[in-house]
Design an enzyme around this catalytic site. Structure first.
Site, PDB file in Angstrom:
ATOM      1  N   ARG A 254      -1.799   9.888   1.759  1.00  0.00           N
ATOM      2  CA  ARG A 254      -3.408   9.516   1.277  1.00  0.00           C
ATOM      3  C   ARG A 254      -3.328  11.661   1.074  1.00  0.00           C
ATOM      4  O   ARG A 254      -3.501  11.704   0.665  1.00  0.00           O
ATOM      5  CB  ARG A 254      -3.395   8.623   2.544  1.00  0.00           C
TER       6      ARG A 254
ATOM      7  N   HIS B   5     -11.748  10.153   6.329  1.00  0.00           N
ATOM      8  CA  HIS B   5     -11.302   8.908   7.177  1.00  0.00           C
ATOM      9  C   HIS B   5     -10.797   9.040   8.144  1.00  0.00           C
ATOM     10  O   HIS B   5     -11.378   7.610   8.258  1.00  0.00           O
ATOM     11  CB  HIS B   5     -10.907   8.411   5.698  1.00  0.00           C
TER      12      HIS B   5
ATOM     13  N   ARG C  16      -1.665   9.786   8.638  1.00  0.00           N
ATOM     14  CA  ARG C  16      -1.133   7.838   8.824  1.00  0.00           C
ATOM     15  C   ARG C  16      -1.394   6.952   8.056  1.00  0.00           C
ATOM     16  O   ARG C  16      -1.489   7.584   7.160  1.00  0.00           O
ATOM     17  CB  ARG C  16      -3.596   7.524   9.486  1.00  0.00           C
TER      18      ARG C  16
ATOM     19  N   GLU D 104       0.446  -0.623  -0.234  1.00  0.00           N
ATOM     20  CA  GLU D 104      -0.026   0.102   0.406  1.00  0.00           C
ATOM     21  C   GLU D 104       0.912   1.264  -0.078  1.00  0.00           C
ATOM     22  O   GLU D 104       2.125   1.076   0.088  1.00  0.00           O
ATOM     23  CB  GLU D 104      -0.781   0.480   1.167  1.00  0.00           C
TER      24      GLU D 104
END
Length: 543
Positions: free
Chosen positions: A290, A352, A387, A115
């Site tokens: 992100r 999120h 994160r 990821e």
């Protein structure tokens, strides 16, 4: 009602804490959830997986990736705990204890996924329904534990604290302590005091205070708001992570398109079919952290008036691979007449994950005696300003089990007596909580937070948001004191409080870092971009 330990929330952190505590058969644990189904949590919705140490990996490499993603604000001792203890606790609690069967390669070795911002393949998964697979197994164990009581459809209204709720006026001179919580029984419409020697907040995040979110309806910032009102210390509230890719669809809750889709090669396109990530992060492209990807998508939408951008896995992977690797995403998109093996996916960024929260130490203890916080509601220092993907489930396992260990080590403590706690006073309530008013005010909060406290922030926007949220807060508090309680009214009160906490923190912090981006930011302090992994074991810290 009375319990040795009251746990508010039943995601991976709350369920882990309850399971670990249940090993002491003399201790009675009560797990209360606002959902009618304990599976209703952010943990259940987690798709991509849970990070661990991969085949060609080390705890030091994992810690280094976490700290780099945290943009100079990750707390090294907490990150080291996660990286070193996480894999062992995952194996003991989830694999050996709960029997979670993670995907494997043909020869039986773990199938590690990649990821964004991870330097190694290290993400364990169960297809694209990892969270559900974990939670189903944990809840099955909880239901079999004789000293654990699951209490669904009960909304936490406020923490029960002394001296605030004490009958004894002399309690004013003693240190503040949490003694449980007041819970609303949704079916009966009445509020009951639950007295507990220890209380564990595991209420999750606050995505529902934004216009677009991946979070379930209960993620309204309930635990954050309750802890704040009780006087617990809160940290890093400005750091709200926006996931770059959720399905463009009606309603505030959007179906998440896992980061693992980009990890398997999907690319981002404008509606006209042009790639654009090279303009924002030419080296990492779609696998940038992100916050960078989310802001890139948001800017493309703002500057060009796009209602969405496209995420293309269909042209990058064979149809059979896509169906096998992402079965839940494939099914969900088919329900919206979209075949991701043949068509690109229309996506937008969504609120999120809350990187801040109730500040806790390395055992989950808050600054309020008797109150622990674990999971997304807590700020352990692991995530810092941003994160790293798939670390939140691991953090829930680590801090859920560490909090349970701290409670067990504290020994047996009896809850306060019922005679010391006042019953909930609902006399003088003259209104029903009109759902239309609740929904209207909630929509106003979501709009304000999305447009003024969202992906791109400025002093002017934040000041305006605070003024308008303050007016809403005054009206909602007045209505709350006069109306009969419902879950929706409790959530509305907590949502406006959580919104103010986030907006005020964002206004105070003029340095853009991680997922807090100020268009009018000050220059960042020199050297914050680089964070080296910890080299030696560090001593536990306290807030």
């Amino acid at each position: 009602m009375e319990a040795d330990v009251l746990i508010l929330g039943c995601g991976i952190a709350g369920a882990t804490a309850a399971l670990e505590l249940s090993r002491d058969r003399e201790r009675q644990i009560l797990v209360a959830t606002r959902g009618t189904d304990p599976l209703d949590s952010n943990s259940t919705l987690a798709q991509g997986g849970i990070a661990t140490v991969g085949a060609d990996d080390t705890p030091e490499l994992l810690a280094g990736d976490i700290l780099r993603a945290a943009a100079g604000l990750g707390y090294p001792p907490a990150v080291e705990i996660l990286a070193r203890e996480g894999p062992q606790r995952l194996e003991r609690i989830l694999v050996q204890g709960a029997g979670v069967a993670f995907d494997t390669e043909a020869g039986g070795a773990p199938a590690f996924g990649l990821e964004a911002a991870h330097s190694r393949r290290r993400v364990l998964h169960v297809g694209d329904r990892t969270g559900r697979a974990i939670m189903e197994r944990l809840l099955a164990q909880l239901r079999g534990a004789p000293n654990v009581t699951l209490l669904p459809a009960h909304t936490a209204v406020d923490l029960l604290t002394f001296p605030h709720h004490a009958r004894d006026p002399l309690a004013t001179y003693r240190p503040a302590r949490c003694h449980g919580a007041y819970l609303l029984d949704q079916s009966l419409g009445c509020v009951v005091a639950v007295r507990a020697a220890w209380t564990v907040l595991a209420t999750g995040g606050l995505g529902q205070i934004f216009l677009h979110t991946s979070n379930p309806p209960g993620a309204r910032g309930d635990g954050l708001a309750m802890a704040y009102r009780a006087g617990a210390r809160v940290a890093n509230a400005e750091y709200v992570q926006f996931h770059p890719t959720a399905l463009h669809m009606p309603g505030p809750t959007k179906f998440l398109i896992s980061e693992a889709v980009r990890g398997e090669g999907a690319v981002l396109l404008t509606p006209h079919g042009e790639r654009f990530m090279e303009r924002y992060d030419p080296e990492r492209l779609e696998l940038a952290p992100r916050d960078i990807v989310a802001r890139a998508i948001y800017r493309e939408m703002l500057e060009h008036g796009y209602p969405y951008v496209l995420l293309d896995i269909a042209s990058r992977r064979p149809p059979g691979f896509v169906r096998e690797r992402f079965p839940a995403i494939h099914r969900a998109c088919l329900e919206h007449n979209l075949d991701i093996t043949r068509q690109p996916i229309p996506v937008i960024p969504v609120a999120h994950y809350f990187c801040g929260g109730v500040l806790v130490d390395d055992r989950g203890r808050s600054s309020l005696e008797g109150l622990f916080a674990v999971g997304e509601v807590a700020c352990t220092g692991v995530h810092g300003a941003n994160r790293l993907a798939s670390t939140s489930l691991l953090e829930g396992v680590v801090w859920g089990s560490r909090a349970a260990e701290a409670i067990r080590e504290a020994g047996v403590r009896r809850p306060v007596k019922a005679s010391e706690v006042p019953a909930w006073d609902d006399s003088g309530l003259i209104y029903d909580a009109d759902p239309a008013l609740v929904q209207s005010d909630m929509q106003a909060i979501r709009n304000l937070m999305w447009h003024y406290v969202g992906l791109l922030r400025s002093g002017y926007r934040l000041e305006r948001a605070i003024r308008e949220l303050r007016d809403l807060w005054l009206n909602i508090e007045d209505f709350y004191k006069r109306a009969r309680l419902t879950d929706g009214l409790v959530g509305l009160r907590n949502a406006v409080q959580a919104g103010l906490i986030v907006a005020r923190a964002a206004l105070r912090n003029r340095t853009s870092r991680g997922c807090h981006y100020r268009e009018d930011s000050r220059p960042s302090p020199p050297g914050w971009e680089v964070a080296a992994p910890p080299e030696e074991s560090s001593q536990p810290w306290s807030p």
